[in-house]
Scaffold this active site. Structure first.
Site, PDB file in Angstrom:
ATOM      1  CE  LYS A 112       3.598   0.037  -6.265  1.00 34.28           C
ATOM      2  NZ  LYS A 112       2.200   0.031  -5.757  1.00 34.28           N
TER       3      LYS A 112
ATOM      4  CB  CYS B 205       3.246   0.225  -1.938  1.00 32.28           C
ATOM      5  SG  CYS B 205       2.068  -0.803  -1.008  1.00 32.28           S
TER       6      CYS B 205
ATOM      7  CD  GLU C  93       0.853   2.792  -3.478  1.00 35.22           C
ATOM      8  OE1 GLU C  93       0.971   2.290  -4.597  1.00 35.22           O
ATOM      9  OE2 GLU C  93       0.727   2.106  -2.424  1.00 35.22           O
TER      10      GLU C  93
END
Length: 536
Positions: free
Chosen positions: A87, A131, A5
Site C-alpha cells: 500500500k 483502500c 484489506e
C-alpha cells in the site's frame, strides 16, 4: 478471488504489528493459504496481510537494522506467492493510525510504475490498489500504466453514517479517471469500537454501479468480467452482479445505524467470549433502545434486564420497563436500591450534617445501581452494556462508576435525537410480528434521570435538538464557537455546551469503549487533553 484489506489478521491489528511473533504467524498463515491452492491451478486468490521485509533500511531511521512493515496484498496461485503489492497511501486521520506501523510502498520503488502489481487471469490483466490508494489518482494510474485492464481495490473502511455514498462517489471518480472497471471488495464485521459494513461493489469504466453486495453481512459475490474484444482499448464488464443480477439497494440511514450497532454488539460479545448481556432497564428511552439492539444481536435468551427503582422512580417507569421486557421476552428482575441508598446516607450522615442534598446524593443512587450491575456481572459472567448516549457523553450528563459502569457502551456515539429516530424506526419495522417493541410512552414522555423529584434532562441541558446540533458542529465538524454562534445559535447555549464538552474529558477517558457510527466519535478519533485552557 479477492479478499479485503488485511483479511488474514483483521483490521486494525494495532500494536500486535510490533510483535515479531505476530508478524511470523501472519507470514506462516500466508504460506499455508498459498499451499492450499497447490492443486487448484486455475484459481487465483488475492489476500490482504501485513508484510515484513527483513534487513531493509528504514529511510525514516538512522538504524540500518530496522525491519520495515507494509500493509500488503499478495497474489496466490498454484501453491505459490506470485506477487506482493504494498500500500502506498497510508491514512493517519479519524480512526486511522497506519503511519505508526507501516512504511509506504513507495519506499520500495525507484519509479511509481515499478511498485504496481498487475496479474493475469484468463488473459485479462488485473491491477491492485489497497483502500486509501484508490482515493488518490497516482496509484490507479500507475496500475494502468503497468498494463491493468481492471482495477481491484481491497478495503477495510470503517463505517460511519454517509460513508457508503462517499466511497462510491470517490470510486466513481477513480474508475472514470483511468477509464477502467473497478472491483471494490470490503470487509464486514465489528472490531472493538469500529464496524465494517461490507457492501462490496463493482463499477464499469463510466462509474456505474453494476453490482452491490448486501451490507453488514458476509457474502460471496461473483462478477463476470469480459476479455476485451479486438479493437477495444479497455476492459468492460460483460455482467457484474450477484449471480442473479441484483444491485442491492443502499439501506436507509436508520437501517444502517441499527445494523452497525447490532453488528458491533454481536461481534464484540462473540469475539471476546461473552455469553450473556446485562442491562439496567430504567423505563427510559436509552435503556429501551439498548435492550432492543442487544436482543437483535444476541437473541432474547442471552439478555437480562434489571430494573433498580429508587424513591424517585415514577410508577410509569416501572410499568413501561416491565412492558418492554415482556414484549422482548427477556429475563426481567427488580432490585430496589432504596435500602442501599439509605444505608449510604446513614453512613455519611455525620460527614454531611448541616449540608443540603445535591448531586452527591443523585450520584450515590447511580453508583449503587452500577455496583449492583457489576456484582451480577461478576457472579454470573455477563457483560454489562451501558446505556449512555453521545449527548450525555459530550456534556458529562452521566455518573462515573454509576451509569457509566460496564463493559461496552452500545449507543456511546448515538446522539439523543438519533436515539428517538431509531426507536421510532424500529417500532415501524413490524419486528417479526411483534409490532411495537418499545412502548410508545417511553418515546413520548420527557426524558429524566429520576434522581430527584420531578427531574427532567432539560433542567440541566438545552433542548436536545439544540444540544445535538452544537455538539455536531463543535465536536464532529471542528467549528469554532464563533462560527456556531454565527450560524444562529444563542451564545449562552454555545458557551454552555462547549464548556461542558471541555470539562468532562476526564469522564470520557474512564468510559468503556463503544460503537462508532459517526465520522467522529468519543474514541480513537477524539484525542483531546484533559488539562487545557483553550476555550475557543
Amino acid at each position: 478471488m479477492l479478499t479485503p484489506e488485511l483479511s488474514l489478521c483483521g483490521y486494525p491489528p494495532e500494536d500486535l504489528l510490533l510483535r515479531p511473533a505476530f508478524m511470523r504467524a501472519c507470514a506462516d498463515a500466508l504460506l499455508k493459504c498459498a499451499g492450499t491452492l497447490a492443486e487448484l491451478q486455475n484459481l487465483v486468490v488475492v489476500v490482504g496481510h501485513p508484510h515484513q521485509i527483513l534487513g531493509r533500511t528504514d529511510v525514516r531511521s538512522k538504524s540500518h537494522a530496522v525491519q520495515q512493515r507494509f500493509n500488503a496484498a499478495s497474489v496466490l496461485k498454484g501453491g505459490q506467492i506470485v506477487a506482493t503489492y504494498c500500500k502506498r497511501e497510508l491514512p493517519n486521520y479519524q480512526v486511522f493510525d497506519e503511519r505508526r506501523y507501516f512504511a509506504s510502498g513507495r519506499e520500495l520503488e525507484a519509479a511509481p510504475e515499478q511498485g504496481a502489481v498487475v496479474f493475469d487471469v484468463g488473459g485479462l490483466k488485473f491491477g491492485l490498489n489497497i483502500c486509501e490508494d484508490a482515493w488518490f489518482a497516482e496509484p490507479a494510474r500507475a496500475s494502468k500504466a503497468a498494463g491493468a485492464q481492471v482495477l481491484c481495490v481491497l478495503n477495510a473502511s470503517p463505517f460511519h453514517l454517509g460513508k457508503i455514498e462517499e466511497r462510491e462517489q470517490r470510486m466513481r471518480l477513480r474508475a472514470k479517471d483511468v477509464a477502467l472497471p473497478l472491483l471494490y471488495v470490503h470487509m464486514t464485521g465489528g472490531q472493538d469500537e469500529v464496524v465494517f459494513d461490507g457492501g462490496s461493489f463493482a463499477m464499469d469504466a463510466d462509474g456505474n454501479v453494476k453490482s452491490r453486495a448486501v451490507m453488514f453481512e458476509e457474502s460471496l459475490s461473483f462478477i463476470d468480467v469480459a476479455v476485451p474484444s479486438e479493437g477495444m482499448s479497455d476492459a468492460g464488464l460483460s455482467s457484474a452482479s450477484l449471480s442473479i443480477g441484483a444491485v442491492v439497494a443502499v439501506p436507509s440511514m436508520e437501517s444502517q445505524a441499527w445494523s452497525a450497532l447490532v453488528t458491533g454488539v454481536r461481534d464484540y460479545m462473540g469475539k471476546n467470549g461473552f455469553k450473556n448481556a446485562l442491562i439496567g432497564l430504567s423505563g427510559g428511552i436509552d435503556s429501551a433502545l439498548v435492550l432492543a439492539i442487544a436482543v437483535d444481536a444476541l437473541g432474547a435468551e442471552r439478555v437480562r434486564a434489571v430494573m433498580m427503582p429508587s424513591p424517585y422512580t415514577a410508577d410509569i417507569s416501572m410499568i413501561d420497563a416491565r412492558d418492554m421486557a415482556k414484549r422482548l421476552n427477556v429475563r426481567y428482575d427488580e432490585i430496589a436500591i432504596a435500602p442501599m441508598f439509605d444505608a449510604f446516607k446513614q453512613s455519611l450522615a455525620g460527614e454531611f450534617d448541616g449540608l443540603k442534598e445535591d448531586t452527591t446524593e443523585e450520584n450515590i443512587q447511580a453508583r449503587v445501581r452500577g455496583t449492583v450491575l457489576m456484582a451480577l456481572s461478576n457472579k454470573f459472567g455477563s457483560i454489562v452494556l451501558t446505556t449512555g448516549n453521545k449527548s450525555e457523553m459530550a456534556t458529562g450528563y452521566c455518573t462515573l462508576y454509576g451509569d457509566m459502569a460496564g463493559g461496552f457502551a452500545v449507543i456511546k456515539d448515538v446522539a439523543k435525537t438519533l436515539v428517538y429516530r431509531l426507536a421510532t424506526w424500529k417500532n415501524a419495522q413490524g419486528n417479526g410480528g411483534l409490532g411495537e417493541i418499545i412502548p410508545l410512552r417511553i418515546i413520548t414522555r420527557p426524558p429524566s434521570a429520576e434522581l430527584r423529584p420531578d427531574q427532567t434532562d432539560q433542567d440541566s441541558l438545552p433542548e436536545y435538538e439544540i444540544l445535538d446540533a452544537i455538539v455536531q458542529r463543535y465536536m464532529e465538524d471542528d467549528q469554532s464557537m464563533e462560527d456556531i454562534i454565527g450560524a444562529g445559535f444563542h451564545r449562552a447555549d454555545v458557551e454552555r455546551v462547549t464548556w461542558l464538552i471541555k470539562t468532562n474529558e476526564y469522564k470520557r477517558r474512564q468510559a468503556p469503549i463503544g460503537i462508532r457510527i459517526t465520522h467522529r466519535g468519543f474514541g480513537r478519533d477524539w484525542r483531546y487533553p484533559i488539562t487545557s485552557k483553550f476555550r475557543a
